[in-house]
Design a protein around this motif. Structure first.
Motif, PDB file in Angstrom:
ATOM      1  N   LEU A  23      36.241  52.898  63.545  1.00  0.00           N
ATOM      2  CA  LEU A  23      36.971  53.107  62.288  1.00  0.00           C
ATOM      3  C   LEU A  23      38.289  53.794  62.582  1.00  0.00           C
ATOM      4  CD1 LEU A  23      34.033  54.594  60.199  1.00  0.00           C
ATOM      5  CD2 LEU A  23      34.811  52.233  60.191  1.00  0.00           C
ATOM      6  N   TYR A  24      39.364  53.275  62.048  1.00  0.00           N
ATOM      7  CA  TYR A  24      40.687  53.885  62.189  1.00  0.00           C
ATOM      8  C   TYR A  24      41.035  54.535  60.860  1.00  0.00           C
ATOM      9  CZ  TYR A  24      40.783  51.097  66.391  1.00  0.00           C
ATOM     10  OH  TYR A  24      40.464  50.556  67.613  1.00  0.00           O
ATOM     11  N   MET A  25      41.023  55.878  60.843  1.00  0.00           N
ATOM     12  CA  MET A  25      41.221  56.631  59.606  1.00  0.00           C
ATOM     13  C   MET A  25      42.709  56.803  59.309  1.00  0.00           C
ATOM     14  SD  MET A  25      38.067  56.867  59.056  1.00  0.00           S
ATOM     15  CE  MET A  25      38.048  57.846  57.591  1.00  0.00           C
ATOM     16  N   ARG A  26      43.015  57.026  58.030  1.00  0.00           N
ATOM     17  CA  ARG A  26      44.415  57.209  57.603  1.00  0.00           C
ATOM     18  C   ARG A  26      45.081  58.405  58.275  1.00  0.00           C
ATOM     19  NH1 ARG A  26      42.147  56.648  52.053  1.00  0.00           N
ATOM     20  NH2 ARG A  26      42.057  54.410  51.738  1.00  0.00           N
ATOM     21  N   ASP A  27      44.283  59.448  58.583  1.00  0.00           N
ATOM     22  CA  ASP A  27      44.850  60.657  59.190  1.00  0.00           C
ATOM     23  C   ASP A  27      45.017  60.536  60.704  1.00  0.00           C
ATOM     24  OD1 ASP A  27      42.247  60.832  60.108  1.00  0.00           O
ATOM     25  OD2 ASP A  27      41.785  62.722  59.091  1.00  0.00           O
ATOM     26  N   GLY A  28      44.756  59.357  61.265  1.00  0.00           N
ATOM     27  CA  GLY A  28      44.951  59.133  62.692  1.00  0.00           C
ATOM     28  C   GLY A  28      43.683  59.259  63.528  1.00  0.00           C
ATOM     29  N   VAL A  30      40.117  58.405  65.092  1.00  0.00           N
ATOM     30  CA  VAL A  30      39.388  57.189  65.432  1.00  0.00           C
ATOM     31  C   VAL A  30      37.922  57.573  65.552  1.00  0.00           C
ATOM     32  CG1 VAL A  30      39.083  55.344  67.112  1.00  0.00           C
ATOM     33  CG2 VAL A  30      41.378  56.228  66.642  1.00  0.00           C
ATOM     34  N   ILE A  31      37.071  56.974  64.724  1.00  0.00           N
ATOM     35  CA  ILE A  31      35.644  57.269  64.712  1.00  0.00           C
ATOM     36  C   ILE A  31      34.900  56.092  65.325  1.00  0.00           C
ATOM     37  CG2 ILE A  31      33.633  57.729  63.267  1.00  0.00           C
ATOM     38  CD1 ILE A  31      35.586  58.948  61.205  1.00  0.00           C
ATOM     39  N   ALA A  55      27.748  59.030  66.563  1.00  0.00           N
ATOM     40  CA  ALA A  55      29.042  58.899  65.888  1.00  0.00           C
ATOM     41  C   ALA A  55      29.932  60.026  66.378  1.00  0.00           C
ATOM     42  CB  ALA A  55      28.864  58.982  64.374  1.00  0.00           C
ATOM     43  N   THR A  56      31.177  59.703  66.715  1.00  0.00           N
ATOM     44  CA  THR A  56      32.095  60.733  67.184  1.00  0.00           C
ATOM     45  C   THR A  56      33.529  60.385  66.816  1.00  0.00           C
ATOM     46  OG1 THR A  56      32.845  62.029  69.081  1.00  0.00           O
ATOM     47  CG2 THR A  56      32.353  59.705  69.488  1.00  0.00           C
ATOM     48  N   ASP A  57      34.306  61.438  66.576  1.00  0.00           N
ATOM     49  CA  ASP A  57      35.745  61.279  66.374  1.00  0.00           C
ATOM     50  C   ASP A  57      36.516  61.942  67.515  1.00  0.00           C
ATOM     51  OD1 ASP A  57      35.514  63.991  65.874  1.00  0.00           O
ATOM     52  OD2 ASP A  57      36.334  63.908  63.850  1.00  0.00           O
ATOM     53  N   TYR A  98      28.487  62.591  54.665  1.00  0.00           N
ATOM     54  CA  TYR A  98      29.905  62.860  54.901  1.00  0.00           C
ATOM     55  C   TYR A  98      30.734  62.029  53.932  1.00  0.00           C
ATOM     56  CZ  TYR A  98      34.468  63.230  57.084  1.00  0.00           C
ATOM     57  OH  TYR A  98      35.797  63.463  57.305  1.00  0.00           O
ATOM     58  N   ASP A  99      31.579  62.714  53.166  1.00  0.00           N
ATOM     59  CA  ASP A  99      32.460  62.068  52.194  1.00  0.00           C
ATOM     60  C   ASP A  99      33.818  61.859  52.852  1.00  0.00           C
ATOM     61  OD1 ASP A  99      34.410  61.685  50.092  1.00  0.00           O
ATOM     62  OD2 ASP A  99      32.883  62.372  48.673  1.00  0.00           O
ATOM     63  N   PHE A 100      34.220  60.601  53.012  1.00  0.00           N
ATOM     64  CA  PHE A 100      35.488  60.298  53.684  1.00  0.00           C
ATOM     65  C   PHE A 100      36.700  60.730  52.868  1.00  0.00           C
ATOM     66  CE2 PHE A 100      32.676  57.414  55.984  1.00  0.00           C
ATOM     67  CZ  PHE A 100      33.080  57.654  57.284  1.00  0.00           C
ATOM     68  N   GLU A 101      36.580  60.776  51.551  1.00  0.00           N
ATOM     69  CA  GLU A 101      37.694  61.180  50.703  1.00  0.00           C
ATOM     70  C   GLU A 101      37.959  62.676  50.792  1.00  0.00           C
ATOM     71  OE1 GLU A 101      38.261  60.282  46.354  1.00  0.00           O
ATOM     72  OE2 GLU A 101      37.632  58.322  47.091  1.00  0.00           O
ATOM     73  N   THR A 102      36.913  63.494  50.632  1.00  0.00           N
ATOM     74  CA  THR A 102      37.072  64.951  50.641  1.00  0.00           C
ATOM     75  C   THR A 102      36.963  65.539  52.037  1.00  0.00           C
ATOM     76  OG1 THR A 102      34.709  65.346  50.294  1.00  0.00           O
ATOM     77  CG2 THR A 102      36.095  65.127  48.317  1.00  0.00           C
ATOM     78  N   GLU A 103      36.444  64.751  52.997  1.00  0.00           N
ATOM     79  CA  GLU A 103      36.208  65.185  54.370  1.00  0.00           C
ATOM     80  C   GLU A 103      35.244  66.363  54.431  1.00  0.00           C
ATOM     81  OE1 GLU A 103      39.801  65.671  56.645  1.00  0.00           O
ATOM     82  OE2 GLU A 103      40.610  63.761  55.972  1.00  0.00           O
ATOM     83  N   LEU A 104      34.253  66.382  53.534  1.00  0.00           N
ATOM     84  CA  LEU A 104      33.254  67.443  53.489  1.00  0.00           C
ATOM     85  C   LEU A 104      31.880  66.905  53.864  1.00  0.00           C
ATOM     86  CD1 LEU A 104      34.283  69.274  50.195  1.00  0.00           C
ATOM     87  CD2 LEU A 104      34.750  69.981  52.543  1.00  0.00           C
ATOM     88  N   TYR A 105      31.079  67.781  54.486  1.00  0.00           N
ATOM     89  CA  TYR A 105      29.705  67.475  54.829  1.00  0.00           C
ATOM     90  C   TYR A 105      28.774  68.111  53.808  1.00  0.00           C
ATOM     91  CZ  TYR A 105      31.357  66.274  59.542  1.00  0.00           C
ATOM     92  OH  TYR A 105      31.998  65.709  60.608  1.00  0.00           O
TER      93      TYR A 105
END
Length: 121
Positions: A23-28, A30-31, A55-57, A98-105
């Motif tokens: 996954l290539y995230m908007r904030d740069g 890579v997951i 899973a790792t970033d 994990y919420d990708f929008e809020t980046e919270l666990y």
């Protein structure tokens, strides 16, 4: 995937061995997510990883037996023997959302057992 199967009665569902998603995230960030088995739904883009999930970033590593990547709802649900390790420490839980929008666990257990967390500075 090393090997994939699509059945005539479920043409949008792909059953995979050695599943690998990047996954290539908007904030740069890579997951990378890998597992021994998995299912990909071509119509919703949802992925369901099973057995030996990693899973790792590059900074945080999550190990578990299951991970559901729900693209249509913008979150990942990680469950069954979850170990999350990062720069600040590690934790063990039954389930991590994990919420990708809020980046919270959101961390929880299936029972009343406490979540085990080791925090370091």
């Amino acid at each position: 995937s090393y090997k994939a199967h699509i059945f005539n009665d479920e043409p949008d569902i792909v059953y995979m061995n050695n599943m690998h998603v990047t996954l290539y995230m908007r904030d740069g960030r890579v997951i990378t997510i890998t597992s021994d088995e998995g299912i990909y739904d071509k119509s919703s883009y949802n992925c369901f990883f099973k057995k030996n999930v990693k899973a790792t970033d590059g900074e945080t590593i999550i190990l578990s037996q299951n991970l559901d990547l729900l693209a249509d709802e913008d979150y990942a649900s990680v469950y069954n023997d979850v170990i999350l390790t990062g720069d600040s420490g590690s934790l063990m839980a039954d389930k991590v959302r994990y919420d990708f929008e809020t980046e919270l666990y959101e961390i929880s257990m299936f029972s009343d057992k406490p979540v085990k967390v080791k925090y370091t500075k």
